[in-house]
Design a protein around this motif. Structure first.
Motif, short mmCIF file in Angstrom:
data_model
loop_
_atom_site.label_atom_id
_atom_site.label_comp_id
_atom_site.label_asym_id
_atom_site.label_seq_id
_atom_site.Cartn_x
_atom_site.Cartn_y
_atom_site.Cartn_z
N VAL A 190 -6.78 3.61 -5.59
CA VAL A 190 -6.63 3.04 -6.92
C VAL A 190 -5.82 1.77 -6.75
CG1 VAL A 190 -5.64 3.36 -9.22
CG2 VAL A 190 -6.70 5.30 -8.04
N GLU A 191 -6.39 0.67 -7.21
CA GLU A 191 -5.68 -0.61 -7.12
C GLU A 191 -5.24 -1.05 -8.50
OE1 GLU A 191 -6.15 -5.08 -5.24
OE2 GLU A 191 -7.72 -3.60 -4.89
N THR A 192 -3.96 -1.39 -8.60
CA THR A 192 -3.42 -1.93 -9.84
C THR A 192 -3.02 -3.38 -9.59
OG1 THR A 192 -1.12 -1.31 -9.36
CG2 THR A 192 -2.50 0.36 -10.45
N GLU A 193 -2.41 -3.99 -10.56
CA GLU A 193 -1.96 -5.37 -10.39
C GLU A 193 -0.88 -5.50 -9.33
OE1 GLU A 193 -0.94 -7.43 -13.99
OE2 GLU A 193 -2.66 -6.58 -15.05
N THR A 194 -0.15 -4.41 -9.07
CA THR A 194 0.99 -4.49 -8.17
C THR A 194 0.85 -3.72 -6.86
OG1 THR A 194 2.05 -2.66 -9.33
CG2 THR A 194 2.61 -4.90 -10.05
N ILE A 204 0.86 -1.18 0.00
CA ILE A 204 0.00 0.00 0.00
C ILE A 204 0.89 1.23 0.00
CG2 ILE A 204 -1.60 1.37 1.39
CD1 ILE A 204 -3.07 -1.12 2.06
N ARG A 205 0.55 2.16 -0.87
CA ARG A 205 1.27 3.44 -0.97
C ARG A 205 0.29 4.56 -0.64
NH1 ARG A 205 5.28 0.44 -1.12
NH2 ARG A 205 6.17 -0.30 -3.04
N PHE A 206 0.75 5.53 0.10
CA PHE A 206 -0.06 6.71 0.44
C PHE A 206 0.44 7.90 -0.37
CE2 PHE A 206 -0.52 4.00 4.11
CZ PHE A 206 -1.84 4.18 4.50
N THR A 207 -0.47 8.62 -1.02
CA THR A 207 -0.07 9.86 -1.69
C THR A 207 0.28 10.89 -0.62
OG1 THR A 207 -2.31 10.76 -1.72
CG2 THR A 207 -1.64 9.41 -3.64
#
Length: 83
Positions: free
Chosen positions: A63-67, A4-7
Motif C-alpha cells: 500500500v503506497e501513500t503520499e508518505t 518503506i515499512r514492513f508489516t
C-alpha cells in the motif's frame, strides 16, 4: 524517496520464504508491472524478476501513500505472467 515499512506479517513471510528485504524493496519501488490486489482495494500487487534467484518473479503486495510504502507480504509467484 519514500521510506518503506514492513508489516509484521511481511517480516515473518520474508524470513520463512528466504526472500531478502532488498529484493522486496526493489520490486516495490520499481516493479516491472502492477496489478490490483483483489482482497484490498487500497493495495496493489507489484511484480519483478529477481536475477539473483534464477529470474523468478517476486510478487510484493503493498500500500503506497503520499508518505510511505507499506509492504504487506511477498512471495515468489510461479503463476505470474507479464501482461
Amino acid at each position: 524517496m519514500k521510506p518503506i515499512r514492513f508489516t509484521l506479517h511481511a517480516q515473518a513471510k520474508l524470513s520463512e520464504r528466504r526472500i531478502l528485504s532488498e529484493w522486496a524493496e526493489a520490486v516495490a519501488r520499481h516493479p516491472e508491472w502492477v496489478e490490483p490486489e483483489t482482497r484490498d482495494p487500497e493495495a496493489e500487487r507489484r511484480f519483478g524478476s529477481i536475477s539473483a534467484f534464477g529470474g523468478r518473479i517476486l510478487r510484493v503486495v503493498c500500500v503506497e501513500t503520499e508518505t510511505t510504502i507499506r509492504i504487506i507480504t511477498a512471495t515468489f509467484d510461479r503463476g505470474a505472467r507479464r501482461p
